[in-house]
Every structure is written in structure tokens, then in C-alpha cells.
Design an enzyme around this catalytic site. Sequence first.
Site, PDB file in Angstrom:
ATOM      1  N   TYR A  43      15.065  30.849   5.250  1.00 50.83           N
ATOM      2  CA  TYR A  43      14.019  31.557   5.756  1.00 50.83           C
ATOM      3  C   TYR A  43      13.974  31.622   7.226  1.00 50.83           C
ATOM      4  CZ  TYR A  43      11.154  30.908   1.390  1.00 50.83           C
ATOM      5  OH  TYR A  43      10.914  31.100   0.005  1.00 50.83           O
ATOM      6  N   LYS A  47       0.827  -1.294   0.073  1.00 48.28           N
ATOM      7  CA  LYS A  47      -0.059  -0.026  -0.263  1.00 48.28           C
ATOM      8  C   LYS A  47       0.871   1.345  -0.034  1.00 48.28           C
ATOM      9  CE  LYS A  47      -0.408   0.099   5.097  1.00 48.28           C
ATOM     10  NZ  LYS A  47      -1.307   0.111   6.200  1.00 48.28           N
TER      11      LYS A  47
END
Length: 388
Positions: A280, A51
Site C-alpha cells: 500500500y 498481567k
Amino acid sequence: MTSIAVKTRNGVTRARYRPTWADVDLGAIEYNYAQVKRLVGKNVMLMVVVKANAYGHGTVEISQALEKMGVAYLGVATTDEAVRLRDHGIKTPILILGSVLPEEVKIAKDRDITLTLCSHEILNEIKRLTKHDTDSDTKVRVHIKIDTGMGRIGVWHEGALSFVKDVANEKCIALEGVYTHFSSAGRDEFFTNYQIESFEHLLISIEKNWIKIPLRHAANSIATVDFKRAHLNLSRPGLIIYGMYPKHTFPKLIKLKPAMSLKTKIVFIKDIPPGRSISYGRTFITQKHTRIATLPIGYADGYHRNLSNKAEVLVRGQYAPVVGKVTMDQTMIDIGHIKGVKIGDEVVLIGKQGRHEIRIEKLARLAGTIAYDFICSISNRVPRIYKY
């Protein structure tokens, strides 16, 4: 810049020019599969969980490799994942581990996909779809999910026998399996044993009622290694097939090879004087003259923002720290201590380079998460290159 040839989901090969990619070693998958088979023994089959894009490794490619290895079953989360495998020619039985809606039953029936069954609503939909069928081959295959303590989908174990009887009495259903799932196998031995005992009691009751269910499974990756009692006749390994350890004690118990390496190349280098801020928020200020390299990878690729000012990468066989905030598309590293670094040099973010290795388990801890989350976060923007 050299392009990377990548096969897209529709089978078309096209070039990728951004020098960020993940190597997936199918030989490591084969090795890990053999290791798990050796651990559980010849009487226990494997349902490998593929999955979430095979935990980020590529559902189709991994499933194709596993099918060649003779895997007994594949486990997926959704109908869409199962249909995609069928569309790519996978013949191995596939179990949808999640609960589905009634409208998904027909596609599962038509594509020979096994359903998880744990509600009368889905049982009634199966009966409705098959009430005019006369061919025994049209039976819908199901595994009944038993909740022994996960508190998610499934029939509570205390009252599950009645539901099992209802399903077993339906001629339109091939009751192929019954299973449960552990909530705390890695940290709560007492509760895991309680779950095992609850499931065992149900299995005994099922047998006493002359109901034969061929497949019985409970063990995830952790239980596959730590709880032999939970192996039954089918085990469901996931993370360990991809070469990651869900517990720090496991390297002593089973040897695995990581299947994925995450790599990029340096695209920019800047000489930086003391006192300059990087990225940043100005969370990193240079304390001396150094060289900062920019990498074309960021949190949009699955390289977690929480790794800012914490993680290291490998450049020319040496560790280089991540400095400043990891941004959406770019990450900065300090290479001032490494001689001869130039634009175009390969950088390893996950995997080996020279004598050193960066493992996903460590990065996950630095990011404040688990290996499952980290590996599944590596986005489709990062092309996978398959090797043996």
C-alpha cells in the site's frame, strides 16, 4: 502444510494451519527468575507481574511455571485476570494491582484474591460484605497503594497514615501489604529517590504507630536492578522475567534470556523487475531485479505497521529487509540477496537464527515505542508454543 497443535483457553487441543506462531521458552523464564532471585538476595521475595497475558507470553502457562518455581506472589491488573488463574488451579497468592469497583469485592473475597485498597468506598464495601461473618478465615486480604508521585491510583503519601490506621482497625481485613509505584525509575534518579524517601517516611510512621504490615514493596523491573534501596522485602519484576531489558545498560548488570521468539514461513515468492511498487501507498520502489517474499503476518498479529521499510527478519540465517507497508495480515521482505530461498522456509521476526538475533528492544525502538508495548501487542491470533 503442517498444522500446529495448540491448546485453547478451555483446554481443548486443536490444529492451527496458518504458519505463524510464537515459541515461548519456559526454561528461559526459569533462568530469568533465578537471575532476579540471585540479584535481590534471599531476604527479598518476588511478586512476578503476569498481567496483560503475562506480557503476551500466556498468563496461565507462565503462572503455572512460576508456581512450580515457588514464586511468593503473582501480580495482575484486573479481577478477570485473577479469576482466570484461580479457574486454572493457581493457588499462589494473587494481587490485583489495579483499583476495582465495589461489585468486584465479593468475587475477590470468595476466590481468595488480594485487593489493592486506596479508597474509603472499597473499604466500606468490604465492611458491608463481612459484617455478618464470624469466621476469621473470611478476612479480605488487601495491600494499600500509596501514591508517591505516579499520580495514578493510590492514597497520597502525605495523608496516607490516617487511611492506614482506618484499615488496620478493621477486623474484617487482613492488611497484608503496602506499596507504591515509580513513575520515572529509568530516567529520573532524583525523583525516584524522592519517591523512595517518601515511602520510607510513611513506613517509619506506620511502625511508630505499632501497625504491622508484613509485605512492603516498591521496585518494578528497573528499580529491581538499579535501586537496591527499593527492594524492601518484596520486589515486583515484570519485563525482566520475560528476558527483556528496559534499559540499554542492563545487560552489563544482569544476564537474561528472551523467552519469546516470533516465527512464520514464506508463503509466496515473486520475481520483481526494477520500478515496481510494493504494498500500500507505493512507499517502496524496486531499484533492480530482485525477489520479494510474502509472509503471513501483519499488524493484526502485533507486528507493528511502523516497522514498514525499517525492520529486518532472518531467513536462512541472513538478514532480509521488510519492504513496503506492513499490512494487516501480510508483510513483504526482499530476499534477492539470499540464495536458495523457497516457499515454506522458516522466517524469524523475533529471536535467533544461525549466528544472528533480532531483539524486541530494537524492534520497539524502530516502531517508536517501548518493549512493553511491543510484546503485549502480539495478538491472540498468534498461537503460543511452550517449550522447556
